[in-house]
Write a protein that holds these residues in place. Structure first.
Motif, short mmCIF file in Angstrom:
data_model
loop_
_atom_site.label_atom_id
_atom_site.label_comp_id
_atom_site.label_asym_id
_atom_site.label_seq_id
_atom_site.Cartn_x
_atom_site.Cartn_y
_atom_site.Cartn_z
N UNK A 9 -3.29 -10.73 15.39
CA UNK A 9 -2.16 -10.27 14.58
C UNK A 9 -2.48 -8.94 13.91
N UNK A 10 -3.71 -8.76 13.50
CA UNK A 10 -4.13 -7.50 12.88
C UNK A 10 -4.06 -6.34 13.84
N UNK A 11 -4.28 -6.60 15.13
CA UNK A 11 -4.17 -5.53 16.13
C UNK A 11 -2.72 -5.08 16.28
N UNK A 12 -1.79 -6.04 16.20
CA UNK A 12 -0.37 -5.67 16.30
C UNK A 12 0.04 -4.82 15.10
N UNK A 13 -0.33 -5.26 13.90
CA UNK A 13 0.03 -4.51 12.70
C UNK A 13 -0.73 -3.18 12.68
N UNK A 14 -2.00 -3.18 13.08
CA UNK A 14 -2.78 -1.95 13.10
C UNK A 14 -2.21 -0.92 14.05
N UNK A 15 -1.73 -1.37 15.21
CA UNK A 15 -1.12 -0.41 16.14
C UNK A 15 0.19 0.12 15.59
N UNK A 16 0.94 -0.73 14.87
CA UNK A 16 2.17 -0.26 14.24
C UNK A 16 1.87 0.73 13.13
N UNK A 17 0.80 0.50 12.37
CA UNK A 17 0.39 1.43 11.32
C UNK A 17 -0.02 2.76 11.94
N UNK A 18 -0.83 2.70 13.00
CA UNK A 18 -1.32 3.93 13.63
C UNK A 18 -0.17 4.74 14.24
N UNK A 19 0.85 4.06 14.75
CA UNK A 19 1.98 4.75 15.37
C UNK A 19 3.09 5.06 14.37
N UNK A 20 2.89 4.68 13.11
CA UNK A 20 3.89 4.87 12.05
C UNK A 20 5.20 4.18 12.42
N UNK A 21 5.09 2.92 12.86
CA UNK A 21 6.24 2.13 13.29
C UNK A 21 6.32 0.79 12.57
N UNK A 22 5.87 0.73 11.32
CA UNK A 22 5.91 -0.53 10.59
C UNK A 22 7.33 -1.04 10.40
N UNK A 23 8.27 -0.15 10.24
CA UNK A 23 9.67 -0.56 10.08
C UNK A 23 10.19 -1.31 11.30
N UNK A 24 9.81 -0.85 12.51
CA UNK A 24 10.24 -1.52 13.73
C UNK A 24 9.64 -2.92 13.82
N UNK A 25 8.35 -3.04 13.47
CA UNK A 25 7.69 -4.34 13.51
C UNK A 25 8.31 -5.29 12.48
N UNK A 26 8.62 -4.76 11.30
CA UNK A 26 9.26 -5.58 10.27
C UNK A 26 10.63 -6.05 10.74
N UNK A 27 11.40 -5.18 11.38
CA UNK A 27 12.71 -5.57 11.89
C UNK A 27 12.59 -6.65 12.98
N UNK A 28 11.58 -6.52 13.83
CA UNK A 28 11.35 -7.55 14.86
C UNK A 28 11.00 -8.89 14.24
N UNK A 61 0.84 -1.21 0.00
CA UNK A 61 0.00 0.00 0.00
C UNK A 61 0.86 1.25 0.00
N UNK A 62 1.89 1.23 0.83
CA UNK A 62 2.78 2.39 0.92
C UNK A 62 3.53 2.61 -0.40
N UNK A 63 3.98 1.51 -1.02
CA UNK A 63 4.70 1.62 -2.29
C UNK A 63 3.79 2.12 -3.41
N UNK A 64 2.48 1.83 -3.31
CA UNK A 64 1.52 2.29 -4.32
C UNK A 64 1.09 3.73 -4.07
N UNK A 65 1.55 4.32 -2.98
CA UNK A 65 1.21 5.72 -2.68
C UNK A 65 -0.05 5.90 -1.87
N UNK A 66 -0.58 4.82 -1.31
CA UNK A 66 -1.77 4.91 -0.47
C UNK A 66 -1.33 5.29 0.94
N UNK A 67 -1.87 6.38 1.44
CA UNK A 67 -1.50 6.86 2.76
C UNK A 67 -2.37 6.18 3.82
N UNK A 68 -1.75 5.83 4.94
CA UNK A 68 -2.49 5.22 6.03
C UNK A 68 -3.42 6.22 6.71
#
Length: 131
Positions: free
Chosen positions: A108-127, A90-97
């Motif tokens: 699992x969706x709550x974990x990813x959703x909280x990372x999206x809301x906090x703009x921390x997807x990179x940290x979750x991906x690294x984990x 979504x981010x690569x296609x230019x869709x803003x969260x």
């Protein structure tokens, strides 16, 4: 006494302790249940206003007035990885969260959703890469 005898004695002691603790828990919980059921009569107690059922005021809907939602389901660590790929796409296609007014997720969706809301997807991906 041999080494195997020591192991069997300790296993027996653990088993005996578990049986005693389990039996005590059953006896204590049965006594509490009997005390609760013994104090009530056969008739249901009326509500405070004399009515059998009193409506409970419900809060307004959380999504009321919202137009767009990002809804993410559950599914364990494999689904977290899938959702991370989806969010990256979504981010690569230019869709803003920020287009989503509400972000909702289960497990699992709550974990990813909280990372999206906090703009921390990179940290979750690294984990996820670490584990």
């Amino acid at each position: 006494m041999t080494r195997s005898d020591n192991g069997s004695n300790s296993r027996f002691a653990l088993y005996r302790r578990d049986v005693l603790v389990g039996t005590a828990a059953v006896v204590v919980s049965a006594g509490g249940a009997a005390a609760q059921t013994g104090s009530r009569s056969g008739e249901p107690e009326p509500a405070s206003g004399g009515h059998a059922a009193t409506p409970v005021p419900a809060p307004p809907a959380l999504g009321q007035g919202k137009d767009r939602a990002l809804v993410l389901g559950g599914g364990g660590e494999y689904f977290i990885a899938w959702l991370l790929g989806f969010a990256h796409g979504l981010h690569a296609a230019g869709v803003s969260y920020e287009l989503a007014d509400v972000i909702v997720g289960t497990s699992a969706g709550a974990m990813v959703g909280s990372a999206v809301a906090a703009d921390r997807l990179g940290f979750l991906r690294d984990d996820m890469d670490f584990f």
